[in-house]
Write a protein that holds these residues in place. Structure first.
Motif, PDB file in Angstrom:
ATOM      1  N   ILE A 146       0.863  -1.187   0.000  1.00 29.03           N
ATOM      2  CA  ILE A 146       0.000   0.000   0.000  1.00 29.03           C
ATOM      3  C   ILE A 146       0.890   1.224   0.000  1.00 29.03           C
ATOM      4  O   ILE A 146       1.706   1.419   0.902  1.00 29.03           O
ATOM      5  CB  ILE A 146      -0.928   0.015   1.226  1.00 29.03           C
ATOM      6  N   ALA A 147       0.778   2.040  -1.023  1.00 25.58           N
ATOM      7  CA  ALA A 147       1.582   3.255  -1.148  1.00 25.58           C
ATOM      8  C   ALA A 147       0.666   4.468  -1.149  1.00 25.58           C
ATOM      9  O   ALA A 147      -0.374   4.475  -1.808  1.00 25.58           O
ATOM     10  CB  ALA A 147       2.416   3.225  -2.427  1.00 25.58           C
ATOM     11  N   VAL A 224       0.857  -2.726  -6.681  1.00 22.66           N
ATOM     12  CA  VAL A 224       0.677  -1.783  -5.581  1.00 22.66           C
ATOM     13  C   VAL A 224      -0.768  -1.286  -5.519  1.00 22.66           C
ATOM     14  O   VAL A 224      -1.469  -1.240  -6.536  1.00 22.66           O
ATOM     15  CB  VAL A 224       1.651  -0.594  -5.738  1.00 22.66           C
ATOM     16  N   LEU A 225      -1.210  -0.940  -4.320  1.00 21.13           N
ATOM     17  CA  LEU A 225      -2.473  -0.217  -4.135  1.00 21.13           C
ATOM     18  C   LEU A 225      -2.119   1.218  -3.819  1.00 21.13           C
ATOM     19  O   LEU A 225      -1.530   1.508  -2.776  1.00 21.13           O
ATOM     20  CB  LEU A 225      -3.299  -0.823  -2.997  1.00 21.13           C
ATOM     21  N   LEU A 226      -2.455   2.127  -4.713  1.00 22.28           N
ATOM     22  CA  LEU A 226      -2.134   3.535  -4.533  1.00 22.28           C
ATOM     23  C   LEU A 226      -3.293   4.227  -3.823  1.00 22.28           C
ATOM     24  O   LEU A 226      -4.433   4.191  -4.295  1.00 22.28           O
ATOM     25  CB  LEU A 226      -1.863   4.197  -5.883  1.00 22.28           C
ATOM     26  N   HIS A 245      -6.418   1.601  -7.263  1.00 18.05           N
ATOM     27  CA  HIS A 245      -6.466   2.929  -6.663  1.00 18.05           C
ATOM     28  C   HIS A 245      -7.602   3.016  -5.659  1.00 18.05           C
ATOM     29  O   HIS A 245      -8.688   2.474  -5.869  1.00 18.05           O
ATOM     30  CB  HIS A 245      -6.659   3.990  -7.761  1.00 18.05           C
ATOM     31  N   ALA A 246      -7.329   3.670  -4.538  1.00 18.68           N
ATOM     32  CA  ALA A 246      -8.353   3.998  -3.547  1.00 18.68           C
ATOM     33  C   ALA A 246      -8.074   5.412  -3.067  1.00 18.68           C
ATOM     34  O   ALA A 246      -6.918   5.849  -3.026  1.00 18.68           O
ATOM     35  CB  ALA A 246      -8.315   3.012  -2.384  1.00 18.68           C
ATOM     36  N   VAL A 260      -7.415   2.650   4.204  1.00 21.67           N
ATOM     37  CA  VAL A 260      -7.332   3.686   3.162  1.00 21.67           C
ATOM     38  C   VAL A 260      -7.216   5.044   3.838  1.00 21.67           C
ATOM     39  O   VAL A 260      -8.189   5.566   4.406  1.00 21.67           O
ATOM     40  CB  VAL A 260      -8.562   3.634   2.236  1.00 21.67           C
ATOM     41  N   HIS A 261      -6.029   5.614   3.809  1.00 22.36           N
ATOM     42  CA  HIS A 261      -5.792   6.950   4.354  1.00 22.36           C
ATOM     43  C   HIS A 261      -4.452   7.446   3.811  1.00 22.36           C
ATOM     44  O   HIS A 261      -3.662   6.671   3.242  1.00 22.36           O
ATOM     45  CB  HIS A 261      -5.773   6.934   5.891  1.00 22.36           C
TER      46      HIS A 261
END
Length: 320
Positions: A146-147, A224-226, A245-246, A260-261
């Motif tokens: 998570i980036a 990755v989850l951006l 993406h989130a 998610v923050h």
């Protein structure tokens, strides 16, 4: 000095007074500093060392210059050392480098560091950016898991420039228009949950999808989850790049939604902004160096002068 003479000298050292011992230590300090620098350089160079001129590996020792071994290439005849071709080439007063790097780890100003180690302020300024020129490249290649990515803005500065392309401001000044405009430098920071951080200057004003493709895409792992805020540029970029993406809607007051923050990267922003304030304005052209400096200091990642010296040198001579 031969061994017998050195033993006699050591026996006489016990007869020195306290003041004489202090003077002897101060006299030996530059030599000890030079030894530390040379040991750090020799320990960081690749093996085998190749000629920076022709790339050949056939060379022989050709004397010692200021404590550092010099070589001559058998193929082209060029002489070189482990510093040839690095940002630190041709810098003098090597015996004071360790003390200066220790001041950099303490984030001292140019003038304060110059006064403490006994060099001119212009020398201190030149050393700072020579050391940072290589250290700023010491960043992680990839961000995984998570980036988080977000941008921060500071007023552009032409501090130190002799020719300005706008009217001069007094003591920093302020932008002529409200909000984010072309008078602001955009600093993009991407940071994964393990603490690996990439930062860069994307340009002036708000970030665009094309800038994200150029600066952010090469450092993101494909899986990755951006996580970002709701800026439309990130949504466009991730859709075009095919990256998960989130986002959190900060305008609606949403700060966190499970994992998610963007609090991790925003915390880094706060540390960066607070740290930059001690320099009373940083010229925009030198801002990338300061980003690398802040990353080196973050959470004690580089804590010893020798580590910062090796980061400043980077790669010595690689085969072409």
């Amino acid at each position: 000095m031969n061994a017998a003479g050195f033993r006699r000298l050591l026996q006489q050292a016990g007869l020195l007074s306290r003041q004489q011992r202090s003077l002897l230590i101060e006299f030996l300090r530059p030599a000890l500093g030079l030894d530390q620098v040379c040991e750090a350089i020799d320990g960081a160079r690749p093996a085998p060392l190749c000629c920076p001129g022709c790339g050949g590996f056939r060379h022989y020792r050709h004397g010692i210059v200021r404590g550092l071994q010099r070589y001559r290439c058998r193929a082209c005849g060029r002489t070189f050392s482990a510093l040839t071709g690095t940002p630190l080439a041709r810098l003098r007063h090597r015996a004071k480098w360790i003390d200066y790097l220790r001041d950099m780890l303490d984030s001292r100003s140019v003038r304060a560091a110059a006064k403490r180690i006994g060099v001119h302020r212009n020398t201190s300024f030149r050393w700072r950016h020579r050391f940072l020129d290589g250290a700023r490249l010491d960043q992680p290649e990839r961000l995984a898991g998570i980036a988080e990515a977000d941008e921060m803005f500071i007023l552009e500065s032409q501090k130190g420039s002799r020719c300005l392309d706008r009217p001069a401001r007094k003591r920093g000044g302020s932008a002529h228009s409200r909000g984010i405009s072309h008078e602001h430098d955009c600093i993009l920071v991407a940071r994964d949950r393990s603490g690996q951080t990439r930062s860069c200057i994307t340009g002036r004003a708000a970030v665009t999808p094309s800038q994200l493709h150029r600066h952010l895409l090469p450092v993101l792992d494909p899986d990755v989850l951006l996580v970002t805020d709701g800026h439309v540029a990130y949504r466009t970029f991730t859709r075009e790049a095919g990256i998960a993406h989130a986002f959190v809607n900060l305008r609606a007051g949403e700060r966190m939604r499970g994992a998610v923050h963007v609090q991790n990267v925003n915390s880094y922003h706060q540390r960066l902004r607070s740290w930059l304030s001690r320099f009373h304005g940083v010229a925009s052209r030198y801002l990338p160096n300061y980003l690398g400096w802040r990353w080196a200091l973050d959470e004690g990642r580089i804590a010893e002068p020798e580590q910062l010296l090796r980061a400043a040198i980077g790669i010595f001579h690689i085969q072409r």
